[in-house]
Design a protein around this motif. Structure first.
Motif, short mmCIF file in Angstrom:
data_model
loop_
_atom_site.label_atom_id
_atom_site.label_comp_id
_atom_site.label_asym_id
_atom_site.label_seq_id
_atom_site.Cartn_x
_atom_site.Cartn_y
_atom_site.Cartn_z
N GLY A 288 0.82 -1.11 -0.05
CA GLY A 288 0.27 0.12 0.01
C GLY A 288 1.24 1.21 -0.19
O GLY A 288 1.94 1.05 0.71
N ALA B 184 1.13 4.95 1.27
CA ALA B 184 0.26 6.16 2.04
C ALA B 184 1.03 7.54 1.35
O ALA B 184 2.52 7.17 1.15
CB ALA B 184 0.56 5.78 3.66
N GLN B 185 0.98 8.41 2.11
CA GLN B 185 1.63 9.97 2.15
C GLN B 185 3.14 9.87 2.37
O GLN B 185 2.67 9.43 3.57
CB GLN B 185 0.73 10.78 1.69
N GLY B 186 3.75 10.35 1.90
CA GLY B 186 4.79 9.81 2.52
C GLY B 186 5.77 8.79 2.95
O GLY B 186 6.77 8.85 3.32
N GLY B 187 5.18 8.27 2.66
CA GLY B 187 5.56 6.25 2.50
C GLY B 187 6.37 5.99 1.52
O GLY B 187 6.99 5.05 1.04
N CYS B 188 7.60 6.87 0.92
CA CYS B 188 8.21 6.51 -0.86
C CYS B 188 9.09 5.74 -0.19
O CYS B 188 9.65 4.76 -0.98
CB CYS B 188 8.64 7.77 -0.90
N MET B 189 9.59 5.50 1.33
CA MET B 189 10.17 4.03 0.89
C MET B 189 10.01 2.89 1.30
O MET B 189 11.13 2.40 1.42
CB MET B 189 10.76 5.13 2.41
N VAL B 190 9.01 2.71 0.90
CA VAL B 190 8.10 1.11 1.12
C VAL B 190 8.75 0.62 0.09
O VAL B 190 9.13 -0.30 0.15
CB VAL B 190 6.96 1.71 1.30
N VAL C 11 10.60 1.32 -1.75
CA VAL C 11 12.22 1.30 -1.58
C VAL C 11 12.87 -0.06 -1.05
O VAL C 11 13.78 -0.52 -1.97
CB VAL C 11 12.90 2.51 -1.63
N ARG D 274 12.15 12.05 -3.95
CA ARG D 274 12.41 11.09 -2.74
C ARG D 274 12.98 10.24 -2.89
O ARG D 274 14.38 9.03 -2.50
CB ARG D 274 12.21 11.67 -1.52
N PRO D 275 12.21 9.24 -3.20
CA PRO D 275 12.40 7.48 -3.59
C PRO D 275 13.67 8.18 -5.37
O PRO D 275 14.24 6.64 -4.65
CB PRO D 275 11.33 7.26 -4.56
N VAL E 79 16.59 16.01 1.20
CA VAL E 79 15.67 15.02 0.19
C VAL E 79 17.27 14.29 -0.01
O VAL E 79 17.19 13.10 -0.34
CB VAL E 79 14.95 15.45 -0.57
N GLY F 282 6.70 14.96 -4.91
CA GLY F 282 8.28 14.17 -4.95
C GLY F 282 9.40 14.14 -4.22
O GLY F 282 9.65 13.57 -3.93
N GLY G 171 7.70 13.53 -1.24
CA GLY G 171 7.47 12.84 0.19
C GLY G 171 7.55 12.78 1.75
O GLY G 171 7.44 12.12 2.01
N LEU H 122 5.50 13.91 4.54
CA LEU H 122 4.44 13.18 5.56
C LEU H 122 2.88 13.79 5.58
O LEU H 122 1.80 13.59 5.58
CB LEU H 122 4.60 12.41 6.86
N TYR I 50 0.34 9.29 12.35
CA TYR I 50 1.05 8.77 11.24
C TYR I 50 2.08 8.59 10.75
O TYR I 50 2.04 7.76 10.30
CB TYR I 50 0.47 10.29 9.79
#
Lengths: 132, 134
Positions: free
Chosen positions: A50, A52-58, A60, A79-80, B69, B94, B96, B98, B116
């Motif tokens: 899934g 989520a906002q800000g969960g870019c590292m999942v 990765v 970021r990713p 970043v 881009g 990311g 939260l 969160y």
């Protein structure tokens, strides 16, 4: 790229004959293509987790855990992208072709370029995916 | 222990916000005024979250996140911003980030961010579940 695992963010069930997803983090599936001596040896898929906002590292972490060496994207955020660089996954870019197979073949043949920082989504970068 | 770095030129208006994290007994705050300090601190210590104020002593919070970043993409971030949702999305796409935090945030905003963050930390590192005492 002659050896290693290529990952392609994919729509639906993925697979070599499937289509690519535009934003890697929101894809349904990752298609993994294992390459040995420049030949495709095995194709597998992995369901994305899934997003989520800000969960870019999942994703990765997910791709790093599955020994991915190269990723082909049509769009990605800074970021990713930096995350992939830090875990040693090379990120290649093609924002035009929706099919998986031709971009994988191009990467194996050395005909795809690594994504540049000015091609990322947002942050002043011009890159916006044209894929679905 | 969860480590939070807050970047702001004036910490007093954010003290109430920081009480929203008090549900956990295991939170440590570090403060910085300039983005330059932020970069230095994140290169020296491990933080679970960076919160930037709208304006720091040297540059804007979002400009700072663009620098952060590149230094440490694994650091989770949040930003205090008065931008509209659309403009905020455009400015931070881009990166990311939260969560957008309103200007002059209260304890409830801190609590919402902490919850969160907790979820994101569990997604990115299941071992952290043990570190977060809720």
């Amino acid at each position: 790229m002659k050896n290693g695992r290529i990952a392609v963010p994919s729509n639906g069930i993925g697979g070599l004959d499937g289509t690519r997803a535009g934003h890697f983090g929101h894809c349904d599936t990752f298609t993994f293509v294992d390459v040995e001596d420049g030949e495709i040896k095995k194709v597998t898929t992995l369901q994305n987790e899934g997003h989520a906002q800000g969960g870019c590292m999942v994703p990765v972490n997910l791709l790093a855990e599955h020994n991915v060496k190269a990723l082909i994207v049509g769009g990605i955020g800074m970021r990713p992208l930096m995350g992939f660089k830090q875990v040693g996954i090379d990120v290649f870019y093609d924002d035009a072709r929706p099919e998986i197979k031709p971009v994988v073949e191009d990467l194996i043949a050395g005909n795809l370029s690594e994504i540049q920082n000015d091609q990322v989504c947002g942050g002043g970068g011009g890159g916006q995916p044209n894929l679905a | 222990m969860v480590h939070i770095l807050i970047a702001t030129p004036d910490k007093d208006p954010l003290l109430e916000f920081s009480t929203g994290f008090n549900k956990s007994n295991d939170v440590e705050f570090t403060w910085a005024m300039k983005c330059e300090e932020v970069i230095s601190k994140i290169n020296q210590n491990k933080f679970d979250l960076l919160l930037v104020d709208e304006m720091l002593s040297d540059i804007t919070g979002i400009e700072c996140l663009n620098k952060v970043v590149l230094e440490n993409p694994f650091l989770n971030t949040a930003a205090i911003s008065s931008l509209s949702a659309k403009d905020y999305h455009e400015a931070t796409e881009g990166l990311g980030v939260l969560m957008q935090i309103p200007v002059n945030p209260g304890a409830e905003d801190g609590e919402k961010l902490f919850d969160y963050l907790n979820n994101i930390l569990k997604m990115t590192n299941p071992d952290l579940k043990k570190r977060i005492n809720r």
